[in-house]
Design a protein around this motif. Structure first.
Motif, mmCIF file in Angstrom:
data_model
loop_
_atom_site.group_PDB
_atom_site.id
_atom_site.type_symbol
_atom_site.label_atom_id
_atom_site.label_comp_id
_atom_site.label_asym_id
_atom_site.label_seq_id
_atom_site.Cartn_x
_atom_site.Cartn_y
_atom_site.Cartn_z
ATOM 1 N N HIS A 80 0.837 -1.204 0.000
ATOM 2 C CA HIS A 80 0.000 0.000 0.000
ATOM 3 C C HIS A 80 0.872 1.254 0.000
ATOM 4 O O HIS A 80 0.586 2.220 -0.737
ATOM 5 C CB HIS A 80 -0.917 -0.007 1.217
ATOM 6 N N ALA A 81 1.924 1.244 0.786
ATOM 7 C CA ALA A 81 2.830 2.400 0.832
ATOM 8 C C ALA A 81 3.481 2.635 -0.528
ATOM 9 O O ALA A 81 3.616 3.789 -0.980
ATOM 10 C CB ALA A 81 3.897 2.177 1.903
ATOM 11 N N GLN A 82 3.875 1.557 -1.185
ATOM 12 C CA GLN A 82 4.471 1.687 -2.520
ATOM 13 C C GLN A 82 3.470 2.258 -3.517
ATOM 14 O O GLN A 82 3.812 3.092 -4.355
ATOM 15 C CB GLN A 82 4.942 0.316 -3.018
ATOM 16 N N ARG A 83 2.233 1.793 -3.416
ATOM 17 C CA ARG A 83 1.215 2.265 -4.357
ATOM 18 C C ARG A 83 0.966 3.767 -4.187
ATOM 19 O O ARG A 83 0.817 4.498 -5.165
ATOM 20 C CB ARG A 83 -0.083 1.482 -4.161
ATOM 21 N N LEU A 84 0.952 4.226 -2.937
ATOM 22 C CA LEU A 84 0.769 5.651 -2.689
ATOM 23 C C LEU A 84 1.938 6.464 -3.238
ATOM 24 O O LEU A 84 1.771 7.578 -3.729
ATOM 25 C CB LEU A 84 0.610 5.906 -1.188
ATOM 26 N N GLU A 85 3.115 5.888 -3.156
ATOM 27 C CA GLU A 85 4.319 6.600 -3.599
ATOM 28 C C GLU A 85 4.473 6.576 -5.116
ATOM 29 O O GLU A 85 4.826 7.589 -5.741
ATOM 30 C CB GLU A 85 5.556 5.970 -2.957
ATOM 31 N N ALA A 89 2.850 3.825 -11.968
ATOM 32 C CA ALA A 89 4.198 3.470 -12.414
ATOM 33 C C ALA A 89 4.701 2.183 -11.771
ATOM 34 O O ALA A 89 5.542 1.480 -12.334
ATOM 35 C CB ALA A 89 5.161 4.614 -12.113
ATOM 36 N N GLY A 90 4.177 1.842 -10.590
ATOM 37 C CA GLY A 90 4.618 0.631 -9.916
ATOM 38 C C GLY A 90 4.072 -0.645 -10.532
ATOM 39 O O GLY A 90 4.611 -1.728 -10.298
ATOM 40 N N SER A 91 2.996 -0.512 -11.307
ATOM 41 C CA SER A 91 2.382 -1.668 -11.972
ATOM 42 C C SER A 91 1.930 -1.238 -13.362
ATOM 43 O O SER A 91 0.732 -1.067 -13.621
ATOM 44 C CB SER A 91 1.181 -2.194 -11.165
ATOM 45 N N LEU A 126 -5.702 0.161 -8.514
ATOM 46 C CA LEU A 126 -5.000 -0.078 -9.777
ATOM 47 C C LEU A 126 -5.863 0.336 -10.961
ATOM 48 O O LEU A 126 -5.397 1.000 -11.892
ATOM 49 C CB LEU A 126 -4.626 -1.553 -9.889
ATOM 50 N N ILE A 127 -7.123 -0.053 -10.947
ATOM 51 C CA ILE A 127 -8.030 0.288 -12.037
ATOM 52 C C ILE A 127 -8.175 1.802 -12.159
ATOM 53 O O ILE A 127 -8.159 2.360 -13.257
ATOM 54 C CB ILE A 127 -9.397 -0.396 -11.821
#
Length: 223
Positions: A80-85, A89-91, A126-127
């Motif tokens: 979750h922290a990565q997704r916020l950051e 771009a992370g996926s 993600l969507i």
């Protein structure tokens, strides 16, 4: 006479988006937080597609249920922290994924959905990040089902859309996806750009190497 409704279900990680960097990073973080050896990258990618508790039970099989639970919670927090950051771009979407989704969505009798080991929160984020909200009429996630390869996700998607098994196709990159399709009695299209080797997609109805090959594969199944 109108054409019958068709249902095309997509797996997400390893099929629509390349999230391996985020997955490996979050898994590394949660094992590090528990001072445990981090599994090899290949081992981590081998469990992508399973619901998180099932995945952790495989990666940390020698540890207690309580340790596995802490790993699961740590993974969720790190991801979750990565997704916020990082956002989308992370996926990133795989090449051709958006074009394939848009082309199928434009066919009146084709309904689109997803069947993923992601959580509801993770999938919705993600969507939204990729601007895909309008495409998927059914979204099946790990929160509400037994883990793949149990057929529950496909069965529920079919129930929600009213599409019969003969007109349903599951698209995915893992053995879990193809075994789930087989268990649900629907066709499975395996993709080679994801996280499982082509050799384990033995229950796939057919296998494609690029999204450009998807229309022909669907035509072959439905005709």
């Amino acid at each position: 006479m109108s054409a019958p409704l068709r249902l095309v279900l997509f797996d997400v990680d390893g099929t629509l988006v390349d999230s391996q960097g985020s997955i490996v990073s979050a898994m590394t973080a949660c094992f590090d937080a528990q001072s445990l050896p981090v599994p090899e990258r290949e081992a981590i990618l081998s469990i992508v597609g399973l619901s998180l508790p099932n995945a952790m039970a495989q990666l940390a099989s020698e540890h207690s249920d309580s340790v596995q639970h802490r790993l699961v919670e740590g993974y969720k927090e790190a991801y979750h922290a990565q997704r916020l950051e990082q956002g989308a771009a992370g996926s990133p979407l795989y090449p051709g994924a958006r074009d394939a989704i848009e082309a199928l969505h434009a066919v009146p009798e084709v309904l689109l959905g997803v069947a993923t080991g992601k959580s509801q929160r993770g999938l919705d984020a993600l969507i939204e990040a990729h601007g895909l909200e309008r495409f998927f009429v059914t979204r099946q996630v790990a929160d509400h089902h037994p883990s793949k390869p149990h057929p529950s996700m496909i069965d529920t998607a079919r129930s929600e859309t009213g599409v019969d098994a003969a007109n349903t196709v599951m698209i995915g990159d893992t053995k879990f996806d193809m075994d789930m399709a087989h268990a649900a009695g629907v066709a499975g299209i395996g993709v080679t750009w994801g996280y499982h080797d082509r050799s384990v997609l033995d229950r796939a109805t057919c296998i494609i190497e690029t999204f450009d090959q998807l229309p022909r594969a669907l035509d072959d199944i439905w005709t």
